[in-house]
Design an enzyme around this catalytic site. Structure first.
Site, PDB file in Angstrom:
ATOM      1  N   SER A 291     -18.439 -33.940 -22.462  1.00 38.56           N
ATOM      2  CA  SER A 291     -17.482 -33.018 -21.912  1.00 38.56           C
ATOM      3  C   SER A 291     -16.172 -33.727 -21.173  1.00 38.56           C
ATOM      4  O   SER A 291     -15.774 -34.552 -21.726  1.00 38.56           O
ATOM      5  CB  SER A 291     -18.275 -32.025 -20.737  1.00 38.56           C
ATOM      6  OG  SER A 291     -17.302 -30.911 -20.658  1.00 38.56           O
TER       7      SER A 291
ATOM      8  N   ASP B 140     -20.239 -33.093 -27.430  1.00 35.49           N
ATOM      9  CA  ASP B 140     -19.936 -31.853 -27.214  1.00 35.49           C
ATOM     10  C   ASP B 140     -18.419 -31.430 -26.531  1.00 35.49           C
ATOM     11  O   ASP B 140     -18.288 -30.720 -25.728  1.00 35.49           O
ATOM     12  CB  ASP B 140     -20.720 -30.859 -26.647  1.00 35.49           C
ATOM     13  CG  ASP B 140     -20.976 -29.433 -27.428  1.00 35.49           C
ATOM     14  OD1 ASP B 140     -20.885 -29.316 -28.538  1.00 35.49           O
ATOM     15  OD2 ASP B 140     -20.982 -28.484 -26.418  1.00 35.49           O
TER      16      ASP B 140
ATOM     17  N   HIS C  69     -24.520 -26.625 -24.304  1.00 34.87           N
ATOM     18  CA  HIS C  69     -23.282 -27.657 -23.900  1.00 34.87           C
ATOM     19  C   HIS C  69     -23.888 -28.948 -23.573  1.00 34.87           C
ATOM     20  O   HIS C  69     -23.314 -30.114 -24.183  1.00 34.87           O
ATOM     21  CB  HIS C  69     -22.315 -26.958 -23.040  1.00 34.87           C
ATOM     22  CG  HIS C  69     -21.118 -28.063 -23.020  1.00 34.87           C
ATOM     23  ND1 HIS C  69     -20.457 -28.276 -23.723  1.00 34.87           N
ATOM     24  CD2 HIS C  69     -20.382 -28.350 -21.573  1.00 34.87           C
ATOM     25  CE1 HIS C  69     -19.433 -29.087 -23.191  1.00 34.87           C
ATOM     26  NE2 HIS C  69     -19.478 -29.174 -21.938  1.00 34.87           N
TER      27      HIS C  69
END
Length: 347
Positions: free
Chosen positions: A154, A179, A306
């Site tokens: 992220s 991700d 996530h």
């Protein structure tokens, strides 16, 4: 069999056991755990020492900044892990316990997160974050850094990409982004303040925070949550409770800079690249074209949220090790097979 059938069966067995005491289980006299105690046990904290080998504070020369890192493994290239916003270095704990069997692992608490202490914890500009990571690597390894594979999740993925695109980390041998995709990230920024404002911030215990992280769906692996979530909490003496990561709302001015232009920077990075996604819908047009042209390897890791590295740590570790092996990344960089000299028998 449905639930009522199971209950009936258990009830009948209990009656039979009361008639024949000699057939009682050796555990029949052990009182059951009270519901609250069982819940606390299920979501109790796990110690990081079961996964990493040691922790260290990296003091950056001529600054007040001290960055906390976790280390594992003793040989091979270094998998240098950068967590997402609101997470901490222990986000990679379970996967590190597998990765360290083959290579070294370093996981860093970024500025404003975990146990790191800086002169301005709210300065999460992309330039500052990149400078921090490069300073930690420089301080740890001085002028002889090993081959480094940057792995970023992220926000940490954005930092990893920006560092790679700068082309100033000369020992960089690989880039793994977890991700995060420019198009999807930029589109989701409009919802971030609402998400942050709606999350639970105060917990009566560490166990309650771990329980919430799992039941809310933010993490899907209880054991990983039991290791990583405590590192995101601070105890407030005045309020007599644990408080989740604070100040994230105040960093909104930096969010767009994390992701704008990320796809092009990723594609231009001059090292082997791996993109791990939880869903193909996250892929934007620029990366779709790049992937079709074979500019990077992409793997969609199904049935995860996530935080792929936390939800399926074993699969994540395997993907990282396979990436290193496929690209022949050794302790000092890309290993090029030595050409065999022809022998006399070949003549």
């Amino acid at each position: 069999m449905d639930a009522s059938g199971n209950l009936t069966s258990l009830s009948e067995e209990s009656e039979q056991e009361s008639v024949h005491p000699s057939s009682e289980s050796v555990f029949s006299n052990v009182p059951p755990l009270p519901p609250l105690e069982f819940s606390l046990q299920k979501y109790s904290q796990l110690d990081w020492t079961s996964y990493f080998d040691q922790e260290d504070d990296i003091c950056i020369p001529e600054t007040e900044n001290v960055f906390h890192v976790y280390k594992a493994g003793s040989e091979g290239p270094v998998v240098f892990c950068l967590h997402g916003c609101g997470y901490a270095g222990l986000s990679f704990a379970l996967s590190a316990s597998k990765i360290k069997e083959k290579v070294r692992v370093v996981s860093m608490d970024l500025r404003g997160h975990g146990k790191s202490i800086t002169d301005n914890d709210l300065d999460l500009s992309i330039e500052t974050l990149c400078t921090d990571v490069l300073a930690v690597i420089k301080t740890m390894y001085e002028d002889s850094p090993p081959a480094i594979v940057l792995v970023g999740h992220s926000m940490g993925g954005s930092v990893a990409v920006h560092i790679a695109a700068k082309r100033i980390l000369h020992s960089l041998a690989g880039l793994v982004v977890v991700d995060v995709v420019e198009g999807t990230a930029l589109a989701s920024l409009i919802h971030m303040q609402k998400i942050l404002s709606s999350r639970v911030k105060h917990f009566s215990s560490v166990e309650k925070a771990i329980e919430w992280s799992v039941k809310s769906g933010s993490l899907r692996n209880i054991d990983s949550a039991r290791v990583s979530i405590p590192a995101t909490l601070k105890y407030d003496d005045s309020k007599k409770c644990y408080i989740a990561q604070e100040g994230l709302e105040e960093t909104e001015k930096f969010w767009r800079s994390w992701y704008a232009g990320l796809s092009d920077k990723f594609l231009s990075s001059p090292v082997p690249k791996l993109l791990l996604l939880a869903d193909t819908d996250r892929l934007d047009r620029t990366l779709t074209i790049g992937q079709m042209q074979g500019k990077f390897q992409m793997v969609v890791v199904r049935h995860t949220g996530h935080a792929i590295q936390e939800d399926v740590p074993d699969e994540f570790a395997t993907l990282i090790l396979n990436f290193i092996s496929r690209n022949r990344i050794g302790p000092h960089g890309i290993e090029i097979p030595v050409l065999r000299k022809p022998s006399k028998s070949d003549a």
